[in-house]
Each structure stands twice: as C-alpha cells, then as structure tokens.
Design a protein around this motif. Structure first.
Motif, mmCIF file in Angstrom:
data_model
loop_
_atom_site.group_PDB
_atom_site.id
_atom_site.type_symbol
_atom_site.label_atom_id
_atom_site.label_comp_id
_atom_site.label_asym_id
_atom_site.label_seq_id
_atom_site.Cartn_x
_atom_site.Cartn_y
_atom_site.Cartn_z
ATOM 1 N N ILE A 5 0.862 -1.181 0.000
ATOM 2 C CA ILE A 5 0.000 0.000 0.000
ATOM 3 C C ILE A 5 0.900 1.233 0.000
ATOM 4 C CG2 ILE A 5 -1.871 1.230 1.174
ATOM 5 C CD1 ILE A 5 -2.687 -1.424 2.466
ATOM 6 N N LEU A 6 0.829 2.025 -1.071
ATOM 7 C CA LEU A 6 1.621 3.255 -1.156
ATOM 8 C C LEU A 6 0.800 4.394 -0.579
ATOM 9 C CD1 LEU A 6 3.037 2.739 -4.740
ATOM 10 C CD2 LEU A 6 4.363 2.714 -2.608
ATOM 11 N N VAL A 7 1.382 5.106 0.398
ATOM 12 C CA VAL A 7 0.632 6.172 1.068
ATOM 13 C C VAL A 7 1.369 7.493 0.957
ATOM 14 C CG1 VAL A 7 -0.393 4.597 2.764
ATOM 15 C CG2 VAL A 7 1.733 5.805 3.333
ATOM 16 N N ASN A 8 0.644 8.546 1.193
ATOM 17 C CA ASN A 8 1.258 9.855 1.299
ATOM 18 C C ASN A 8 1.851 10.017 2.696
ATOM 19 O OD1 ASN A 8 2.006 12.328 0.274
ATOM 20 N ND2 ASN A 8 0.157 13.353 1.036
ATOM 21 N N SER A 9 2.689 11.014 2.851
ATOM 22 C CA SER A 9 3.278 11.339 4.142
ATOM 23 C C SER A 9 3.741 12.778 4.037
ATOM 24 C CB SER A 9 4.446 10.387 4.422
ATOM 25 O OG SER A 9 5.435 11.001 5.232
ATOM 26 N N TYR A 10 3.912 13.419 5.171
ATOM 27 C CA TYR A 10 4.297 14.830 5.175
ATOM 28 C C TYR A 10 5.573 15.046 4.365
ATOM 29 C CZ TYR A 10 5.513 19.422 6.974
ATOM 30 O OH TYR A 10 5.838 20.750 7.081
ATOM 31 N N ARG A 11 6.505 14.104 4.429
ATOM 32 C CA ARG A 11 7.803 14.289 3.757
ATOM 33 C C ARG A 11 7.853 13.696 2.345
ATOM 34 N NH1 ARG A 11 10.708 13.491 9.063
ATOM 35 N NH2 ARG A 11 10.908 15.604 9.884
ATOM 36 N N LYS A 53 -3.722 8.060 -1.531
ATOM 37 C CA LYS A 53 -3.087 9.372 -1.626
ATOM 38 C C LYS A 53 -3.282 10.208 -0.376
ATOM 39 C CE LYS A 53 -2.511 10.687 -6.431
ATOM 40 N NZ LYS A 53 -2.775 11.762 -7.383
ATOM 41 N N ARG A 54 -4.227 9.828 0.455
ATOM 42 C CA ARG A 54 -4.480 10.654 1.655
ATOM 43 C C ARG A 54 -4.166 9.830 2.898
ATOM 44 N NH1 ARG A 54 -10.093 12.415 1.485
ATOM 45 N NH2 ARG A 54 -9.514 13.900 3.116
ATOM 46 N N PHE A 55 -3.189 10.311 3.663
ATOM 47 C CA PHE A 55 -2.674 9.552 4.799
ATOM 48 C C PHE A 55 -3.720 9.353 5.901
ATOM 49 C CE2 PHE A 55 -0.492 9.353 8.922
ATOM 50 C CZ PHE A 55 0.403 8.330 8.704
ATOM 51 N N LYS A 56 -4.334 10.466 6.336
ATOM 52 C CA LYS A 56 -5.176 10.423 7.535
ATOM 53 C C LYS A 56 -6.400 9.525 7.349
ATOM 54 C CE LYS A 56 -6.840 13.649 11.095
ATOM 55 N NZ LYS A 56 -8.307 13.768 10.980
ATOM 56 N N PRO A 57 -7.191 9.724 6.292
ATOM 57 C CA PRO A 57 -8.351 8.816 6.161
ATOM 58 C C PRO A 57 -7.935 7.355 6.001
ATOM 59 C CG PRO A 57 -8.290 10.459 4.370
ATOM 60 C CD PRO A 57 -7.176 10.789 5.287
ATOM 61 N N PHE A 58 -6.829 7.101 5.313
ATOM 62 C CA PHE A 58 -6.382 5.716 5.188
ATOM 63 C C PHE A 58 -6.017 5.137 6.555
ATOM 64 C CE2 PHE A 58 -2.581 2.946 5.037
ATOM 65 C CZ PHE A 58 -3.241 1.789 4.635
ATOM 66 N N VAL A 59 -5.199 5.879 7.302
ATOM 67 C CA VAL A 59 -4.690 5.336 8.572
ATOM 68 C C VAL A 59 -5.814 5.249 9.608
ATOM 69 C CG1 VAL A 59 -3.068 5.726 10.471
ATOM 70 C CG2 VAL A 59 -2.323 6.071 8.110
ATOM 71 N N GLU A 60 -6.704 6.226 9.595
ATOM 72 C CA GLU A 60 -7.784 6.208 10.599
ATOM 73 C C GLU A 60 -8.905 5.237 10.236
ATOM 74 O OE1 GLU A 60 -8.969 10.301 11.134
ATOM 75 O OE2 GLU A 60 -7.586 10.506 12.832
#
Lengths: 235, 235
Positions: free
Chosen positions: B105-111, B150-157
């Motif tokens: 799973i490729l995710v976004n991150s702040y960096r 592409k969106r970290f928060k909704p994926f992780v939460e």
C-alpha cells in the motif's frame, strides 16, 4: 546525505571548514541552509558532531565544527563478493558502506564475465566516491576496507582460511542447505556469489576454507538485495 | 530473468506458446537458447514448470510448456510504504515482488514531495512491468496486490485498523524504540516511512491504528535497503 562528511583538506582551522564542491551544492539545493543553521557532520575516519553555517557565498560555505560522538560500530564481517556487473557494483559499494560492512573482498568466479574487471568503477577514486555516498547515507565516517582478488583459487586456498579462522564462515547459496542463521554476535566471513551463483567446484573450495553453504529460501535475489538481506538477517 | 513468465495471450494451445517480445530477445541474447533447449517457465498467477524450445525464427520462438510446481509462498505481509521518489519507486516495485510481499500500500506522508505523485511510474502498466521483472528475478508467478492511498489520515484512521487487526503491526522508525523482531511466523503489517522518516504526528496516528515503532539500529538506510533489511529480518 544524512551526514556532511569532512576531509582533512576541508579544514582551514581546527574547528572550521570551507566547502565549495558537491557538498556545498547539496547543502544549498537540498537542505537550503542559511547562515546560523546547524548540520550533522563527521570527520572522515573520525568522530561525528555538529556544524554551524558561518558564511554562505555564491560558491562556498564556511562552517564551524565540533566533534563529540563516535561513529556507529561496524559489523564484525568480512564480505567476500563475486564481482557484480558494473552498474550493480556501484550500488553495492554504497550498500556495503551504508550497512556497516568492515571489509569487502571482491573476487573472481566462473560466472563473473571477464569484461566486468575492466570497469572504471573499480578504480580507487571511483570506489571511494561510492563508499562515501554510502557513509553519508548511513551517518558513518569510517570507510570499509576494499580488497580486490582477481584470482579465485589462490585467494580461497591461500588467504581465505586465515581470514575465516575464528569466524563463522558462510556461503550464501540457494539449495538444500541449512537456513542462514539469525542475530549472530560473533564475527562472520560471508561469501556471496555472482548472478547465477557459485559453481559446485567453487562451493567445494570455499568449504575447504571454512565457509559452509546456507540458504535464504526459494526466491532468487539480485546480488544487491541478497547482500542487504543476508546482513540484516545475520546481525 | 530466472523464470520466463507467460501470460494467457502467449498461448497458441494448452501446452504451447509463441513469444516475440522482450522475452524472446532475452532468450536469444542472454540465454542464447537453441532448439531443444529447456527453460524454467511460469504461468502468470499460476504454476511453474519447464519449456522446451520447438522453433526459433528471426522474430519469434515457439515453446512447448509443462506446469508442475506451485510458486513459492508469499510473505504474510502488508507493507505500507510512504511513496518513494520515482527512480527509487521502480526498484522498490521490483524488490517487493522479488521478496514475496503479498500486498503493498503506497501512502502519502508529510515528507513525500507532492511531485512524486505525478510520476508515470505509478500508472498501472508501469507498475505491472516492474512487478513482473521482480517475479522473473525471484521465480514467482503471483503479482503482489498494489493499492494507492493518496491521503494519509483517512487511510490510517479508517482503513488501516482493519488491515492491521490480527497481525503484528510495526512501524520501521529510527529512534529509541524496541529492536525490530526476528523470524516471525505470524502475519505482519509493516509501515516504512519516506526519506527523512515519518513525522511524530504520523507515528502517533499509525500507533492508534495498531502499528508500533521498531528500529534497526543507528544507521539510516535508503528506502529500498530498509525494505529489504526489514523483511529479511522479520521473516
């Protein structure tokens, strides 16, 4: 570059350096440093610490430096590696330096193409360049020792037994062998073959020198991946 | 290429294929096959076996094929990876396929730089091409599942807690954390950050989803090296 690696020629005083090369460009373009910023630095072969940017001009930067911390320990490992193809070789030098290999011995093998020995990437300056990139990545200051052994048989028969003595001697080799051990504390001498693997005669000769085959499973790994996977599993 | 990977479109009969593309060129230039030679083959998503060269012409080869053997098992792993820079991404796809990751799973991150998401290497055909190269290297036939978030928060939460449930949830993260465990038999959900690492907020959110930080020592590894090192150590 996670560490700015400094060499003797960079020092204009005991606690001051001037940089004007690739490292200066990197500081500007990637780290976008300004006067007063601090950076992690290391002294090639020595301690690590912190630098403060004193002066930034069009073509150079002056930093004050302070060294306080030892580099991370090396792995207690001699890695004997069949010479990889040139493109892979460059990355292997970086990986070996990043992972903390203490000593790398590049050897010939039946399945190493003769042309690989002609590559300019084997020249000392080219080797050093890739090792330094690997150290900067890892945050280490100590170059691994690199030895080139163009003839397999005299190396394995005459010199390898003394290198392997007192260490756990291993050959990474696919097949019906014991699994590669995990989490060792002792010194290791590890031989990794070329693409296509060692030939049986080579495995036999390595065995006589004290290196016994171990396997990592059914999957065939690229050389660079095999190096990382074996080291991560062994230590 | 340690395995010639065959797709449905290659078959002209149940036990016969005709190849005229990159694989044909590779057979000729690298393996220098002749009529009557045998090669290891696999059927994409299916069994592995052996092919015999029946006919070789200027532009194509005909092979008879026989499938007898299952591919190697996948690692019981979901790898959550902050999108690497494009050049590294291609190699990571290969490495992930070679090492036997079941799901990436490729995710976004702040960096993660925003521009990384624009790369053509994220197009399905480009991903598939690299995965197939990785399978051919390892001798596997089963494509890993690749998911893009592409969106970290909704994926992780919202989605990660269900993925991590019933698995050992881990975040590879440098710092004062427990060492990465070794030789696990259970399923794992492992998150690996971008160059520069996760930010504290991300580590916290991953923790709430059931993924706890573990470290691999002081050395900072490139993403590709970290992926290989963590997998080799975990399984």
């Amino acid at each position: 570059m996670n560490l700015l690696l400094l060499e003797e020629a960079d020092f204009v005083a005991a606690d001051r350096v001037v940089l004007g090369d690739r490292r200066f460009t990197h500081m500007q373009d990637i780290h976008r440093v300004a006067v007063g910023d601090t950076l992690r630095v290391g002294r090639l072969g020595g301690l690590m610490g912190q630098a403060t940017v004193l002066r930034l001009e069009g073509h150079e930067a002056e930093l004050s430096v302070e060294f306080t911390q030892p580099p991370p320990a090396k792995l207690p490992l001699t890695l004997v590696l069949a010479l990889p193809r040139p493109k892979m070789l460059r990355r292997v030098f970086q990986t070996v330096a990043t992972m903390g290999v203490g000593r790398l011995i590049l050897v010939n093998s039946y399945r190493v193409e003769k042309s690989f020995w002609q590559t300019p990437f084997l020249e000392p300056a080219a080797i050093r360049e890739q090792l330094i990139l690997g150290l900067e990545q890892a945050r280490d200051t100590v170059l691994p020792e690199v030895i080139i052994e163009k003839r397999f048989k005299p190396f394995v028969e005459d010199r390898l037994p003394a290198i392997a003595e007192g260490t756990q001697g291993l050959v990474g080799h696919p097949g019906d062998y014991p699994p590669c051990p995990r989490g060792l504390d002792e010194p290791v001498t590890l031989a990794i073959g070329p693409e296509g693997g060692w030939i049986p005669y080579e495995v036999e000769l390595l065995g006589k020198a004290g290196l016994n085959p171990v396997q990592l499973g059914e999957r065939i790994l690229r050389v660079e991946t095999a190096v990382t996977a074996l080291l991560a599993r062994l230590f």
